[in-house]
Design a protein around this motif. Structure first.
Motif, PDB file in Angstrom:
ATOM      1  N   ASN A 149      51.497  44.771  45.787  1.00 15.47           N
ATOM      2  CA  ASN A 149      50.100  44.766  46.225  1.00 15.47           C
ATOM      3  C   ASN A 149      49.288  45.832  45.502  1.00 15.47           C
ATOM      4  O   ASN A 149      48.102  45.665  45.248  1.00 15.47           O
ATOM      5  N   PRO A 153      48.756  42.875  38.584  1.00 10.87           N
ATOM      6  CA  PRO A 153      47.431  42.350  38.239  1.00 10.87           C
ATOM      7  C   PRO A 153      47.229  40.955  38.818  1.00 10.87           C
ATOM      8  O   PRO A 153      48.182  40.196  38.997  1.00 10.87           O
ATOM      9  N   ARG A 154      45.983  40.631  39.101  1.00  9.64           N
ATOM     10  CA  ARG A 154      45.647  39.342  39.693  1.00  9.64           C
ATOM     11  C   ARG A 154      45.415  38.303  38.596  1.00  9.64           C
ATOM     12  O   ARG A 154      44.812  38.596  37.569  1.00  9.64           O
ATOM     13  N   ASN A 181      40.935  42.512  37.434  1.00 10.81           N
ATOM     14  CA  ASN A 181      42.395  42.462  37.408  1.00 10.81           C
ATOM     15  C   ASN A 181      43.006  42.944  38.718  1.00 10.81           C
ATOM     16  O   ASN A 181      44.142  42.567  39.052  1.00 10.81           O
ATOM     17  N   HIS A 182      42.267  43.770  39.444  1.00  4.59           N
ATOM     18  CA  HIS A 182      42.717  44.230  40.763  1.00  4.59           C
ATOM     19  C   HIS A 182      41.492  44.688  41.529  1.00  4.59           C
ATOM     20  O   HIS A 182      40.887  45.713  41.185  1.00  4.59           O
ATOM     21  N   HIS A 185      41.492  48.291  42.572  1.00  8.85           N
ATOM     22  CA  HIS A 185      41.697  49.283  41.521  1.00  8.85           C
ATOM     23  C   HIS A 185      40.839  48.922  40.303  1.00  8.85           C
ATOM     24  O   HIS A 185      41.326  48.314  39.342  1.00  8.85           O
TER      25      HIS A 185
END
Length: 368
Positions: A149, A153-154, A181-182, A185
């Motif tokens: 979590n 990266p998404r 990407n997050h 963050h």
């Protein structure tokens, strides 16, 4: 006492039964002492052997005095950890080798996407016990979920695609939207995602006859395409079997970078990929290997193999992934947004393995 070889000998004299000791009971403490071991850790069944272990150390000339400490074996729900059982499943073809991602082996966990840090965290959470117990496998899943979590990266992946055509969007036009990407963050940056007239969304994000409080795509309903426009579904196209194969929508082209100018609220947001730029991949979804919670305690007259979960592996082919995933390397881990955590398989090209879901799916099923 008479000891002939590595096997034990049961000896009787004058009606008194002598103890049964395998050669291992003598070799074990001597070997530990010669190796300079300070603490020899054994499972609980060796507790009754400790007096002999101590006696050998006290009565044999050895350079050190190791101490034997017993602990309970690790038992995890819906899992077998016996090497004998694991080997039989491998040799009978019930699983795809020792590194099958469903196997509780280190190579299997590594191929599944578990990290060393998550396994160490799991061991720290459960501790070492002197009492036999059964550890919930969801404790292990929570460890890798907590780690990924923060670090994964998404990316966007449509596992069960339905084509969406945005009728009022030019056929030859292509826009680029930046997705994070997050989200938590921002220092991890963004990535470009292309938007075209034809897209794919997940079949679970559309319902022709929606239940109450269904905020995803539905006929005559509006929904936000994540990071892009708000669209409204106008037409549903079906095949001869009545399956939905295509949706026609119109987009509010003023909502690409924000909310509608008239102030209306749209609750639902779904993920998507461009039909033109998406890459095809196979995604493997995993469930628990067994349907019985405590596989070490199977009912009388049954075998542990009787409780193998037939749905422990599901392969989804022709999934549509955002093009950046084409550059993923073996073992790279991602969060597929709104789906779960996945990693690129180490053996098969173009395959991503599910590590763990975003939430505990078994807990959700129990609440229904």
């Amino acid at each position: 006492m008479c000891i002939r070889d590595s096997k034990y000998v049961e000896h009787h004299r004058q009606g008194t039964k002598w103890c049964i000791f395998p050669m291992y009971d003598f070799a074990h403490p001597i070997q530990d002492a010669l190796a300079g071991i300070t603490h020899s850790l054994c499972s609980l069944e060796y507790e009754i052997h400790r007096p002999l272990y101590d006696w050998v150390i006290e009565n044999v000339s050895v350079p050190s005095t190791p101490r034997q400490i017993e602990f309970a074996r690790l038992n995890i729900t819906y899992t077998v950890l016996s090497k004998r059982f694991l080997r039989s499943m491998v040799e009978s073809g019930k699983v795809d080798g020792w590194d099958d991602p469903r196997m509780p082996t280190l190579c299997g966990l590594r191929r599944r996407g578990y990290t060393g840090a998550s396994i160490v965290d799991f061991c720290g959470r459960i501790g070492v016990s002197k009492t036999d117990s059964l550890v919930d496998i969801r404790s292990l899943e929570a460890c890798i979920r907590d780690e990924l979590n923060e670090t994964a990266p998404r990316r966007v992946a449509v596992l069960n695609p339905i084509k969406v055509v945005v009728d009022n969007y030019p056929e030859d036009k292509c826009e680029t939207f930046e997705l994070p990407n997050h989200p938590q963050h921002p220092e991890m940056g963004t990535r470009p995602v292309k938007f075209t007239r034809e897209l794919y969304i997940d079949a679970d994000d559309f319902c022709e006859v929606p239940p109450p409080k269904f905020f995803r795509m539905k006929p005559d309903g509006e929904v936000r395409l994540m990071g892009a426009y708000i669209v409204k579904c106008n037409e549903v196209v079906k095949d001869e079997q009545g399956n939905v194969v295509e949706l026609h929508c119109t987009a509010d082209l003023e909502t690409g970078n924000g909310n509608p100018v008239d102030g209306r609220k749209v609750k639902g947001t779904i993920h998507w990929v461009s039909a033109k730029y998406a890459i095809d991949a196979t995604v493997r979804l995993y469930d628990y290997l067994f349907t019985l919670e405590n596989v070490n305690d199977v009912p009388e007259g049954t075998n542990y193999l009787d409780y193998l979960n037939p749905n422990s592996l599901t392969e989804l082919h022709n999934c549509k992934l955002e093009p950046s995933l084409a550059e993923a390397k073996t073992g790279d881990k991602f969060q597929f947004v709104r789906t779960g955590y996945f990693c690129k398989d180490s053996k098969d090209e173009g395959v991503f393995n599910q590590i763990v879901g975003l939430k505990d799916s078994w807990a959700k099923e129990a609440k229904k």
